[in-house]
Motif scaffolding. Sequence first.
Motif, PDB file in Angstrom:
ATOM      1  N   UNK A   1      39.484  40.092  29.320  1.00 18.01           N
ATOM      2  CA  UNK A   1      38.594  40.602  28.287  1.00 18.01           C
ATOM      3  C   UNK A   1      38.005  41.952  28.667  1.00 18.01           C
ATOM      4  N   UNK A   2      37.959  42.258  29.935  1.00 15.95           N
ATOM      5  CA  UNK A   2      37.450  43.548  30.391  1.00 15.95           C
ATOM      6  C   UNK A   2      38.517  44.219  31.245  1.00 15.95           C
ATOM      7  N   UNK A   3      38.352  45.519  31.495  1.00 19.83           N
ATOM      8  CA  UNK A   3      39.361  46.204  32.314  1.00 19.83           C
ATOM      9  C   UNK A   3      39.494  45.541  33.684  1.00 19.83           C
ATOM     10  N   UNK A   4      40.702  45.500  34.178  1.00 23.85           N
ATOM     11  CA  UNK A   4      40.957  44.882  35.479  1.00 23.85           C
ATOM     12  C   UNK A   4      40.981  45.951  36.556  1.00 23.85           C
ATOM     13  N   UNK A   5      40.590  45.557  37.746  1.00 24.57           N
ATOM     14  CA  UNK A   5      40.627  46.456  38.889  1.00 24.57           C
ATOM     15  C   UNK A   5      41.171  45.675  40.073  1.00 24.57           C
ATOM     16  N   UNK A   6      42.118  46.251  40.767  1.00 20.05           N
ATOM     17  CA  UNK A   6      42.726  45.585  41.918  1.00 20.05           C
ATOM     18  C   UNK A   6      41.840  45.811  43.140  1.00 20.05           C
ATOM     19  N   UNK A   7      41.597  44.728  43.892  1.00 19.94           N
ATOM     20  CA  UNK A   7      40.840  44.802  45.144  1.00 19.94           C
ATOM     21  C   UNK A   7      41.620  44.054  46.222  1.00 19.94           C
ATOM     22  N   UNK A   8      41.390  44.436  47.444  1.00 13.31           N
ATOM     23  CA  UNK A   8      41.999  43.739  48.567  1.00 13.31           C
ATOM     24  C   UNK A   8      40.906  42.962  49.267  1.00 13.31           C
ATOM     25  N   UNK A   9      41.141  41.669  49.448  1.00 10.87           N
ATOM     26  CA  UNK A   9      40.159  40.796  50.074  1.00 10.87           C
ATOM     27  C   UNK A   9      40.838  40.127  51.265  1.00 10.87           C
ATOM     28  N   UNK A  10      40.168  40.158  52.403  1.00  4.69           N
ATOM     29  CA  UNK A  10      40.693  39.489  53.594  1.00  4.69           C
ATOM     30  C   UNK A  10      39.895  38.222  53.808  1.00  4.69           C
ATOM     31  N   UNK A  11      40.605  37.106  53.968  1.00  6.31           N
ATOM     32  CA  UNK A  11      39.932  35.825  54.196  1.00  6.31           C
ATOM     33  C   UNK A  11      40.785  34.963  55.107  1.00  6.31           C
ATOM     34  N   UNK A  12      40.175  33.961  55.723  1.00  8.52           N
ATOM     35  CA  UNK A  12      40.918  33.089  56.630  1.00  8.52           C
ATOM     36  C   UNK A  12      42.089  32.405  55.926  1.00  8.52           C
ATOM     37  N   UNK A  13      43.195  32.217  56.677  1.00 10.47           N
ATOM     38  CA  UNK A  13      44.419  31.626  56.128  1.00 10.47           C
ATOM     39  C   UNK A  13      44.167  30.236  55.554  1.00 10.47           C
ATOM     40  N   UNK A  14      43.306  29.439  56.209  1.00 10.46           N
ATOM     41  CA  UNK A  14      43.063  28.083  55.695  1.00 10.46           C
ATOM     42  C   UNK A  14      42.334  28.120  54.349  1.00 10.46           C
ATOM     43  N   UNK A  15      41.542  29.150  54.106  1.00  4.63           N
ATOM     44  CA  UNK A  15      40.876  29.295  52.809  1.00  4.63           C
ATOM     45  C   UNK A  15      41.906  29.617  51.725  1.00  4.63           C
ATOM     46  N   UNK A  16      42.823  30.515  52.043  1.00  2.00           N
ATOM     47  CA  UNK A  16      43.889  30.862  51.094  1.00  2.00           C
ATOM     48  C   UNK A  16      44.746  29.626  50.809  1.00  2.00           C
ATOM     49  N   UNK A  17      45.062  28.864  51.842  1.00  2.00           N
ATOM     50  CA  UNK A  17      45.855  27.646  51.651  1.00  2.00           C
ATOM     51  C   UNK A  17      45.110  26.650  50.774  1.00  2.00           C
ATOM     52  N   UNK A  18      43.815  26.545  50.946  1.00  3.74           N
ATOM     53  CA  UNK A  18      43.011  25.656  50.102  1.00  3.74           C
ATOM     54  C   UNK A  18      43.045  26.085  48.649  1.00  3.74           C
ATOM     55  N   UNK A  19      42.968  27.387  48.405  1.00  5.75           N
ATOM     56  CA  UNK A  19      43.077  27.905  47.031  1.00  5.75           C
ATOM     57  C   UNK A  19      44.438  27.544  46.452  1.00  5.75           C
ATOM     58  N   UNK A  20      45.475  27.783  47.231  1.00  2.14           N
ATOM     59  CA  UNK A  20      46.838  27.522  46.756  1.00  2.14           C
ATOM     60  C   UNK A  20      47.074  26.044  46.442  1.00  2.14           C
ATOM     61  N   UNK A  21      46.345  25.157  47.110  1.00  3.89           N
ATOM     62  CA  UNK A  21      46.510  23.721  46.836  1.00  3.89           C
ATOM     63  C   UNK A  21      45.935  23.341  45.470  1.00  3.89           C
ATOM     64  N   UNK A  22      44.932  24.070  45.008  1.00  2.00           N
ATOM     65  CA  UNK A  22      44.272  23.673  43.757  1.00  2.00           C
ATOM     66  C   UNK A  22      44.539  24.608  42.584  1.00  2.00           C
ATOM     67  N   UNK A  23      45.082  25.796  42.853  1.00  3.44           N
ATOM     68  CA  UNK A  23      45.257  26.770  41.761  1.00  3.44           C
ATOM     69  C   UNK A  23      46.481  27.643  42.039  1.00  3.44           C
ATOM     70  N   UNK A  24      47.294  27.824  41.026  1.00  2.00           N
ATOM     71  CA  UNK A  24      48.490  28.666  41.181  1.00  2.00           C
ATOM     72  C   UNK A  24      48.135  30.141  41.122  1.00  2.00           C
ATOM     73  N   UNK A  25      47.092  30.474  40.365  1.00  2.00           N
ATOM     74  CA  UNK A  25      46.712  31.870  40.176  1.00  2.00           C
ATOM     75  C   UNK A  25      45.493  32.182  41.057  1.00  2.00           C
ATOM     76  N   UNK A  26      45.747  32.763  42.228  1.00  2.00           N
ATOM     77  CA  UNK A  26      44.658  33.076  43.163  1.00  2.00           C
ATOM     78  C   UNK A  26      43.616  33.996  42.532  1.00  2.00           C
ATOM     79  N   UNK A  27      44.091  35.015  41.842  1.00  2.60           N
ATOM     80  CA  UNK A  27      43.158  35.992  41.248  1.00  2.60           C
ATOM     81  C   UNK A  27      42.203  35.322  40.278  1.00  2.60           C
ATOM     82  N   UNK A  28      42.733  34.451  39.430  1.00  2.21           N
ATOM     83  CA  UNK A  28      41.883  33.756  38.469  1.00  2.21           C
ATOM     84  C   UNK A  28      40.858  32.881  39.198  1.00  2.21           C
ATOM     85  N   UNK A  29      41.325  32.155  40.218  1.00  3.93           N
ATOM     86  CA  UNK A  29      40.441  31.278  40.976  1.00  3.93           C
ATOM     87  C   UNK A  29      39.322  32.075  41.644  1.00  3.93           C
TER      88      UNK A  29
END
Length: 105
Positions: free
Chosen positions: A5-33
């Motif tokens: 609904x609003x303009x999108x802007x790309x950002x780079x975020x660094x986070x622990x691998x286990x956090x990314x894996x947790x996101x991937x377990x519950x959501x296919x779209x990381x950006x949306x999550x």
Amino acid sequence: MSVSASPLERVTVTMPAELVAGIDRVERNRSRFIAEAVRHELKRRQRQELLRSLEEPHPDSLITAELGLENWSQGLPAGDLNLLDPSAGVPLQWSGEQGWQEPDA
């Protein structure tokens, strides 16, 4: 609420691998999550700041509280008088010990 609904802007975020894996377990779209999580956190912090401001009001608002809304509104320019209807709200008074309270009947 749609992210697109609003303009999108790309950002780079660094986070622990286990956090990314947790996101991937519950959501296919990381950006949306992540966008949803950030929105949630921003709302939480806004509520927290509002509560803090109610507990410790700005000194200028204490002056308004001491005057009372009706007396304060009388100091507004003539064109702004219709912005406030003191009879439409609930009367409150500020107590340094208890915060905003309805006056004793």
